[in-house]
Design an enzyme around this catalytic site. Structure first.
Site, mmCIF file in Angstrom:
data_model
loop_
_atom_site.group_PDB
_atom_site.id
_atom_site.type_symbol
_atom_site.label_atom_id
_atom_site.label_comp_id
_atom_site.label_asym_id
_atom_site.label_seq_id
_atom_site.Cartn_x
_atom_site.Cartn_y
_atom_site.Cartn_z
ATOM 1 N N ARG A 130 -3.178 34.722 14.192
ATOM 2 C CA ARG A 130 -4.543 34.638 14.677
ATOM 3 C C ARG A 130 -5.276 33.361 14.244
ATOM 4 O O ARG A 130 -5.973 32.744 15.025
ATOM 5 C CB ARG A 130 -5.242 35.898 14.133
ATOM 6 C CG ARG A 130 -6.663 35.888 14.014
ATOM 7 C CD ARG A 130 -7.169 37.309 13.743
ATOM 8 N NE ARG A 130 -8.440 37.433 14.368
ATOM 9 C CZ ARG A 130 -8.652 37.547 15.642
ATOM 10 N NH1 ARG A 130 -7.657 37.652 16.458
ATOM 11 N NH2 ARG A 130 -9.849 37.569 16.133
ATOM 12 N N TYR A 142 -9.773 47.904 19.229
ATOM 13 C CA TYR A 142 -10.137 47.699 17.816
ATOM 14 C C TYR A 142 -11.639 47.640 17.598
ATOM 15 O O TYR A 142 -12.059 47.258 16.508
ATOM 16 C CB TYR A 142 -9.615 46.348 17.307
ATOM 17 C CG TYR A 142 -8.169 46.054 17.482
ATOM 18 C CD1 TYR A 142 -7.192 46.989 17.156
ATOM 19 C CD2 TYR A 142 -7.763 44.803 17.935
ATOM 20 C CE1 TYR A 142 -5.858 46.673 17.289
ATOM 21 C CE2 TYR A 142 -6.423 44.478 18.060
ATOM 22 C CZ TYR A 142 -5.476 45.421 17.742
ATOM 23 O OH TYR A 142 -4.154 45.102 17.862
ATOM 24 N N CYS A 189 -11.157 51.319 35.709
ATOM 25 C CA CYS A 189 -11.634 52.698 35.764
ATOM 26 C C CYS A 189 -11.410 53.416 34.442
ATOM 27 O O CYS A 189 -10.547 54.294 34.318
ATOM 28 C CB CYS A 189 -10.954 53.427 36.911
ATOM 29 S SG CYS A 189 -11.434 52.689 38.462
HETATM 30 C C1 PLP Z 1 1.317 40.076 13.324
HETATM 31 C C2 PLP Z 1 2.036 39.606 12.162
HETATM 32 C C3 PLP Z 1 1.612 38.437 11.499
HETATM 33 C C4 PLP Z 1 0.427 37.638 11.889
HETATM 34 O O1 PLP Z 1 -0.783 38.306 11.724
HETATM 35 P P1 PLP Z 1 -2.151 37.526 11.996
HETATM 36 O O2 PLP Z 1 -3.197 38.504 11.646
HETATM 37 O O3 PLP Z 1 -2.182 37.155 13.445
HETATM 38 O O4 PLP Z 1 -2.152 36.330 11.120
HETATM 39 C C5 PLP Z 1 2.362 38.013 10.436
HETATM 40 N N1 PLP Z 1 3.458 38.709 10.029
HETATM 41 C C6 PLP Z 1 3.864 39.835 10.650
HETATM 42 C C7 PLP Z 1 5.071 40.533 10.148
HETATM 43 C C8 PLP Z 1 3.163 40.324 11.723
HETATM 44 O O5 PLP Z 1 3.573 41.454 12.317
#
Ligand code: PLP
Length: 855
Positions: free
Chosen positions: A737, A779, A806
């Site tokens: 993210r 979320y 919908c």
């Molecule tokens: C989704 C995920 C991430 C990344 O998470 P972010 O919140 O997008 O930084 C890192 N490691 C694993 C194992 C994940 O499943």
């Protein structure tokens, strides 16, 4: 317009008052100025009252007169007759002493001279500088009322006025002119004696006059722009409250804000006269406007305050609560000891009450006397010092669901009492006093992060105190690319077919470089599930990132665009055997997260090196559904199964090279990864074969205005500290993210609007919804939404922004303040670069949003 003591003490301040009054005159208003005494004069008058020696009283009166002569000198004005008459009277009062009038009446009259003199001086100055100003004796307008339970002292020194609109006074003033000056703090009682209004007196005078004259507005001019969401001395990021209703303002004033005395709001309620707080030195600032309740606002917590010095009295008694009159007996003791009770909490065998120091003369003698009397009827415990932390906002009960993270914080400390006011305006927690200073800034931030304090509503919340008065720099809002330099491009895109996802590669690179500054981290992997667009994968490969994939599909997508040299991680969870088999055939480093895989498919892994994903027993993150630790989550091997796992690995000739933990998403607290790192490192010591530790991703980006950003420098410091203790492990991270969220936006168009409930609830429809962006529905994620076509127009109306799917949950944003829209306007949903397109669906068979890259 009311001005306090410092505002009337010098020539430049009076020139300022003149400008402010003139500007109101220019708007066509007639102005009544209410002033306090010059700073220090009220104290000097009190000291004079306490002086028994006549000669010293006369000396004191002379010194007080001199302060006024000096100021007149500065103004190059002769002593006006009105002031001369006051000074003569004061000299006479000093000469006479209290014997004729009586101690209290004499003291009241002496102290009233502070305001009588400053206003006389002000009238002369304003008239001389071109604003013809009439001096009005407040005592001719404000009559004190007699109250039950009033003794001579409160009658003379802490009087109350009943201020009903008085058209006769209006008419009388109308004949005299357009600008008036009068005194705060004083009134007259039925026998004609001068009385004082007590604490907050001058503000209260201004309110009384506002009510009597049914003024257009009461303005309180002070040294700060208004009320804030928290005490700025404790929370510099506290925001200016631009709009409050009387009850909310009263609540905030009574729970700690010093800028306004709570007493001065009640006279204005019935005549519905608004009150405006303004900064004398910064008149251009909006200020706080307090008025009748306004409905067209998002429900929000308005402020958090803390009052220290609270004493709790806990009374315990078995079996007595059923008895008629028991509580009456208990409270009679409080009455007898002159103590006023603030909050009450009761149970079958215990009643606990709080005593607020601002309402009580709390000394240890008074408390000991009370406790010993109470001890006759119950077991007494005095708990002190405590502090009361109060959240204020209209409709508190309807906001409880937004407070979960705030409440969780109280779970970590000792809470003595929780109280919710019966007017539904506040929620109070009584805690130990020593935790408050650290807790308050943190709670303020949590309120913003949780969207409980709706800083996005620009009609309610102004700039932070730091931005207005602080010296340090204030970080600009992140992701200004779409607001400024690329806005025209986005509008052009929006005029074509929508919806569209648009990604800004320079922002991806910028975020990547920021993370590369983490000196403690040896290798960074991009968690590709956040956004798998090939251009983003390529850009991050160029920045030297490795890639973390959770499925064969992701691995294939990555391998198709990144060079052979880019490191790959494969982190499947509850994936079928074939996925592991296939993963092992690639160059990816594979991770295991349960006993099952070795117990049942051990042969697959013989001779291989693997990463072990652990569950450290707790989860973190912005929503329950993104927390990936703890037994409520399906991820990771519980630590108590570690030894079994290691024995299985041994049996199958498998080497554990790395340990991994990823606890959740959207974390803004820099200390979190240090803890994970430390825990993994100490477990690795038990294993021996481990060479690297992967502490996961989850790095958050702030979404609400005013929310603090993750402090990368602080994170680096934390990580370097742990690394110094365990230098023999390589440190890996895998953010998703953080790299892409701000780089992406969703562009959509207005389709129509709809009003419901007499137009109280307004819907704004756009041409895509949860099919393109499911995070708000899944979320309760908060994404900023703007009308890009009308970005510069004032946001005046409150909307529920909804899509065409919908489902009732098809809402992109609730209670958003936006300009009046028109069909076809281009709308932008921000922070849609992470978990946007990748989570979209063909639901309702609507076309998917295509993706566009901005280089
Ligand atoms: C989704 C995920 C991430 C990344 O998470 P972010 O919140 O997008 O930084 C890192 N490691 C694993 C194992 C994940 O499943």
């Amino acid at each position: 317009m009311k001005f306090g003591g410092t505002s009337v003490a010098t020539l430049p301040r009076w020139q300022n008052i003149r400008e402010l009054v003139a500007s109101r005159r220019a708007e066509g208003a007639r102005v009544l100025v209410v002033v306090s005494a010059l700073t220090g004069i009220t104290d000097a008058l009190k000291q004079m009252c306490a002086q028994e020696d006549k000669g010293k009283r006369i000396e004191a009166a002379k010194a007080i007169a001199q302060r006024h002569y000096d100021l007149l000198d500065h103004m190059q004005l002769a002593v006006p007759d009105t002031l001369d008459a006051r000074l003569t009277e004061l000299a006479q009062l000093a000469e006479d002493g209290p014997s004729q009038l009586g101690e209290l009446a004499w003291a009241a009259l002496v102290q009233a001279h502070g305001e009588l003199m400053s206003s006389a001086l002000g009238a002369a100055f304003l008239t001389h500088s071109g604003l013809n100003t009439q001096w009005v004796d407040a005592r001719d307008c404000l009559s004190a009322i007699a109250l039950p339970n009033q003794n001579e002292r409160t009658k003379l020194l802490s009087a109350m006025v009943e201020a009903k609109p008085d058209p006769a006074l209006n008419a009388r003033l109308a004949e005299l002119g357009d600008v008036f000056i009068t005194q705060g703090f004083i009134a007259r009682e039925s026998q004609g004696r001068t009385v004082l209004l007590g604490r907050g007196g001058s503000d209260t005078s201004a309110s009384y006059f506002g009510a009597l004259l049914k003024a257009q507005r009461v303005e309180i001019w002070t040294d700060v722009a208004g009320m804030f969401t928290a005490n700025p001395r404790q929370v510099p990021s506290a925001r200016l409250l631009q709009r409050l209703d009387y009850e909310e303002a009263q609540e905030i004033a009574s729970t700690g804000a010093k800028v306004l005395h709570p007493r001065c709001l009640s006279p204005l309620r019935e005549p519905r006269v608004p009150l405006l707080i303004k900064d004398t030195n910064r008149p251009e600032l909006e200020g706080t406007l307090i008025g009748p309740e306004v409905r067209e606002h998002a429900p929000s917590v308005k402020a958090i305050s803390a009052r220290k010095g609270i004493t709790l009295v806990s009374m315990e008694s078995v079996g007595m609560w059923q008895q008629v009159g028991f509580l009456a007996d208990v409270f009679a003791q409080f009455k007898q000891h002159g103590l006023s009770v603030d909050m009450i909490g009761s149970a079958e065998t215990n009643v606990t009450v709080s005593l607020d120091p601002t309402e009580n003369l709390l000394d240890s003698d008074a408390l000991a006397a009370l406790a010993s009397d109470l001890a006759k009827v119950c077991r007494v415990k005095v708990i002190a010092p405590c502090a009361a932390i109060t959240l204020v906002g209209r409709g508190m009960r309807s906001m409880l669901h937004t407070l979960s993270t705030v409440l969780a914080e109280f779970g970590q400390i000792r809470v003595h009492m929780i109280s919710q006011s019966s007017n539904n305006l506040n929620l109070t927690f009584v805690v130990d006093e020593n935790v408050v200073d650290d807790l308050l800034p943190h709670l303020h931030e949590l309120l913003i992060t949780a969207g409980a304090l709706r800083t996005d509503d620009s009609a309610l919340f102004g700039p932070s105190w730091q931005a207005l008065y602080g010296t340090g720099e204030v970080l600009p809002p992140a992701a200004s690319w779409w607001r400024e330099e690329r806005r025209a491009d986005l509008l052009k895109i929006g005029e074509g077919a929508t919806p569209r996802y648009v990604y800004h590669l320079p922002t991806v690179r910028q975020q990547a470089r920021e993370l590369k500054s983490l000196a403690a981290v040896d290798r960074l992997h991009y968690a590709v599930k956040a956004n798998t667009h090939p251009a983003i994968l390529k850009a991050l490969a160029e920045e030297g990132f490795g890639f973390e994939c959770v499925s064969p599909g992701e691995l294939k997508a990555v391998m198709a665009v990144v060079p052979e040299s880019a490191p790959l991680l494969f982190t499947p969870n509850f994936a079928p055997r074939e996925d592991y088999e296939w993963g092992l055939s690639t160059r990816a480093t594979i991770s295991l997260d349960s006993l099952y895989q070795l117990e049942n498919w051990g042969e697959l892994f013989r001779g291989k090196e693997v990463v072990l994903r652990l569950d450290l027993g707790r989860g973190l993150g912005h929503h329950e559904k993104v927390r990936t630790g703890g037994s409520g989550s399906k991820f990771g091997l519980p630590v108590e199964q570690l030894d079994t796992f290691l024995r299985l690995a041994d049996t199958h000739g498998v080497t554990v090279r790395g340990l991994h933990a990823h606890l959740g998403s959207g974390i803004l607290d820099d200390s979190h990864w240090g803890e994970v790192y430390g825990q993994l490192a100490s477990l690795a010591e038990r294993i021996g074969s481990v060479t690297f530790l992967d502490i996961g991703g989850g790095l958050g980006v702030p979404s609400h205005p005013g929310e603090a950003r993750l402090d990368i420098a602080a994170l680096d410091k934390v990580l370097r500290e742990v690394k110094a203790a365990y230098p023999h492990y390589k440190l890996w991270m895998e953010p998703g993210r953080y790299l892409v969220a701000d780089a992406g936006v969703l562009i959509t168009k207005v389709t129509q609007t709809k009003g419901k409930g007499n137009g109280q609830i307004r819907y704004l429809g756009v041409d895509t919804g949860m099919n393109s962006l499911i995070r708000p529905a899944l979320y309760e994620a908060w994404h900023e939404i703007v009308n890009l076509t009308r970005l510069d127009e004032p946001a005046t109306a409150l909307f529920q922004v909804v899509g065409p799917i919908c489902e009732s949950g098809d809402v992109l944003g609730t209670d958003r303040r936006l300009p009046e829209p028109q069909e076809g306007d281009v709308m932008l949903v921000a922070q849609a670069g992470a978990y946007g397109k990748v989570m979209s669906s063909p639901y309702n068979l609507r076309d998917e949003a295509e993706e566009i890259i901005l280089e």
